[in-house]
Write a protein that holds these residues in place. Structure first.
Motif, PDB file in Angstrom:
ATOM      1  N   SER A  28       0.830  -1.210   0.000  1.00 44.82           N
ATOM      2  CA  SER A  28       0.000   0.000   0.000  1.00 44.82           C
ATOM      3  C   SER A  28       0.858   1.251   0.000  1.00 44.82           C
ATOM      4  N   GLY A  29       0.488   2.174  -0.876  1.00 45.80           N
ATOM      5  CA  GLY A  29       1.229   3.421  -1.007  1.00 45.80           C
ATOM      6  C   GLY A  29       2.352   3.348  -2.021  1.00 45.80           C
ATOM      7  N   GLY A  30       2.661   2.147  -2.475  1.00 42.74           N
ATOM      8  CA  GLY A  30       3.725   1.973  -3.450  1.00 42.74           C
ATOM      9  C   GLY A  30       3.224   2.191  -4.868  1.00 42.74           C
ATOM     10  N   PRO A  31       4.153   2.347  -5.802  1.00 42.23           N
ATOM     11  CA  PRO A  31       3.756   2.598  -7.189  1.00 42.23           C
ATOM     12  C   PRO A  31       3.409   1.315  -7.933  1.00 42.23           C
ATOM     13  N   VAL A  39       4.831   5.206 -13.770  1.00 38.19           N
ATOM     14  CA  VAL A  39       3.919   4.977 -12.646  1.00 38.19           C
ATOM     15  C   VAL A  39       2.500   5.202 -13.139  1.00 38.19           C
ATOM     16  N   THR A  41      -0.344   3.859 -11.127  1.00 40.65           N
ATOM     17  CA  THR A  41      -1.291   3.777 -10.026  1.00 40.65           C
ATOM     18  C   THR A  41      -0.535   3.776  -8.699  1.00 40.65           C
ATOM     19  N   THR A  42      -1.244   4.118  -7.629  1.00 41.38           N
ATOM     20  CA  THR A  42      -0.727   3.989  -6.268  1.00 41.38           C
ATOM     21  C   THR A  42      -1.509   2.867  -5.607  1.00 41.38           C
ATOM     22  N   GLY A  55      -5.513  -0.033  -7.196  1.00 39.23           N
ATOM     23  CA  GLY A  55      -4.777   1.198  -6.967  1.00 39.23           C
ATOM     24  C   GLY A  55      -5.600   2.404  -7.345  1.00 39.23           C
ATOM     25  N   ALA A  58      -2.698   7.239 -11.158  1.00 45.31           N
ATOM     26  CA  ALA A  58      -1.634   8.210 -10.894  1.00 45.31           C
ATOM     27  C   ALA A  58      -2.063   9.630 -11.232  1.00 45.31           C
ATOM     28  N   VAL A  61      -3.969  10.970  -8.297  1.00 41.87           N
ATOM     29  CA  VAL A  61      -3.067  11.251  -7.175  1.00 41.87           C
ATOM     30  C   VAL A  61      -2.324  12.567  -7.418  1.00 41.87           C
TER      31      VAL A  61
END
Length: 80
Positions: A28-31, A39, A41-42, A55, A58, A61
Motif C-alpha cells: 500500500s502506497g507503493g507505485p 507509474v 497507479t498507487t 490502486g 496516478a 493522485v
C-alpha cells in the motif's frame, strides 16, 4: 466504482485501477509501474487469496497532491 470506505462509515464513489500481478502485504502506497517504467497507479489493496489488487490512478493522485500543496497531513492509528 461504489465501495465501502476504509473505516466502515458508509459508501463512497472512487476511481480505481485493477492491478494484475503480485501485490503483497505492505505494498500500500507503493507505485504500480507499467512495462515502460511509468507509474500508473498507487497501490492501496490486494485481492484476498488471489493475485492482483487495486490502486488509485496516478493522474488522480497527482491532481490531489497539486491541490493540497505542502500542507502537513495529520497521522492516525491504522490499527483500531
Amino acid at each position: 466504482m461504489l465501495t465501502r470506505d476504509a473505516y466502515g462509515h458508509g459508501s463512497v464513489t472512487r476511481q480505481i485501477t485493477a492491478i494484475r500481478g503480485a501485490v503483497e502485504p505492505g505494498s500500500s502506497g507503493g507505485p504500480g509501474v507499467d512495462t515502460h517504467g511509468h507509474v500508473r497507479t498507487t497501490v492501496f489493496a490486494r485481492r484476498p487469496r488471489e493475485t492482483g489488487g487495486y490502486g488509485i490512478p496516478a493522474d488522480l493522485v497527482r491532481k490531489v497532491l497539486a491541490q493540497v500543496g505542502s500542507r502537513a497531513v495529520p497521522t492516525t492509528d491504522c490499527a483500531r
